[in-house]
Design a protein around this motif. Sequence first.
Motif, PDB file in Angstrom:
ATOM      1  N   TYR A   1      21.784  41.325  47.087  1.00  0.00           N
ATOM      2  CA  TYR A   1      21.993  40.245  46.130  1.00  0.00           C
ATOM      3  C   TYR A   1      23.203  39.454  46.597  1.00  0.00           C
ATOM      4  O   TYR A   1      24.289  40.004  46.780  1.00  0.00           O
TER       5      TYR A   1
ATOM      6  N   LYS B   1      14.946  42.449  51.822  1.00  0.00           N
ATOM      7  CA  LYS B   1      14.671  41.571  50.700  1.00  0.00           C
ATOM      8  C   LYS B   1      16.017  41.091  50.163  1.00  0.00           C
ATOM      9  O   LYS B   1      16.905  41.888  49.897  1.00  0.00           O
TER      10      LYS B   1
ATOM     11  N   TYR C   1      17.997  38.509  47.343  1.00  0.00           N
ATOM     12  CA  TYR C   1      18.033  37.628  46.181  1.00  0.00           C
ATOM     13  C   TYR C   1      19.324  36.836  46.263  1.00  0.00           C
ATOM     14  O   TYR C   1      20.366  37.369  46.629  1.00  0.00           O
TER      15      TYR C   1
ATOM     16  N   SER D   1      21.677  33.665  44.200  1.00  0.00           N
ATOM     17  CA  SER D   1      21.919  32.751  43.081  1.00  0.00           C
ATOM     18  C   SER D   1      22.415  31.418  43.630  1.00  0.00           C
ATOM     19  O   SER D   1      23.233  31.386  44.539  1.00  0.00           O
TER      20      SER D   1
ATOM     21  N   VAL E   1      12.505  32.491  41.838  1.00  0.00           N
ATOM     22  CA  VAL E   1      12.084  33.662  41.078  1.00  0.00           C
ATOM     23  C   VAL E   1      12.305  33.452  39.581  1.00  0.00           C
ATOM     24  O   VAL E   1      11.451  33.803  38.776  1.00  0.00           O
TER      25      VAL E   1
ATOM     26  N   LEU F   1      17.550  31.788  40.594  1.00  0.00           N
ATOM     27  CA  LEU F   1      17.524  32.991  41.432  1.00  0.00           C
ATOM     28  C   LEU F   1      16.378  32.817  42.424  1.00  0.00           C
ATOM     29  O   LEU F   1      15.231  32.547  42.038  1.00  0.00           O
TER      30      LEU F   1
ATOM     31  N   CYS G   1      14.413  34.251  46.205  1.00  0.00           N
ATOM     32  CA  CYS G   1      14.146  35.432  47.025  1.00  0.00           C
ATOM     33  C   CYS G   1      13.536  34.996  48.356  1.00  0.00           C
ATOM     34  O   CYS G   1      12.787  34.032  48.423  1.00  0.00           O
TER      35      CYS G   1
END
Length: 78
Positions: free
Chosen positions: A10, A40, A42, A44, A55, A74, A76
């Motif tokens: 993240y 993967k 994510y 902001s 997302v 958000l 991805c």
Amino acid sequence: NTPIDETILYLDPPYKNTAGYNKSINFTSLNEFIKNSKYKIYLSEYNNTYDMKLVQCYKHRSLLSDNKEVIEKLFCNM
């Protein structure tokens, strides 16, 4: 060295075209990292400047933006 299928990153970097933080960031390098990562990720941000899939969106008032209403998003990479 974490397993790719068990790892999620993240990222909450300074948003482009905002006041930023105490440290600067190289957005080109960050974009390359995201594009080349097997994990993967994510992220902001206010806008999709990293060519990632949207997302979720969150509308709220930001104390960092004079209490203006903002839409934080958000994204991805997968």
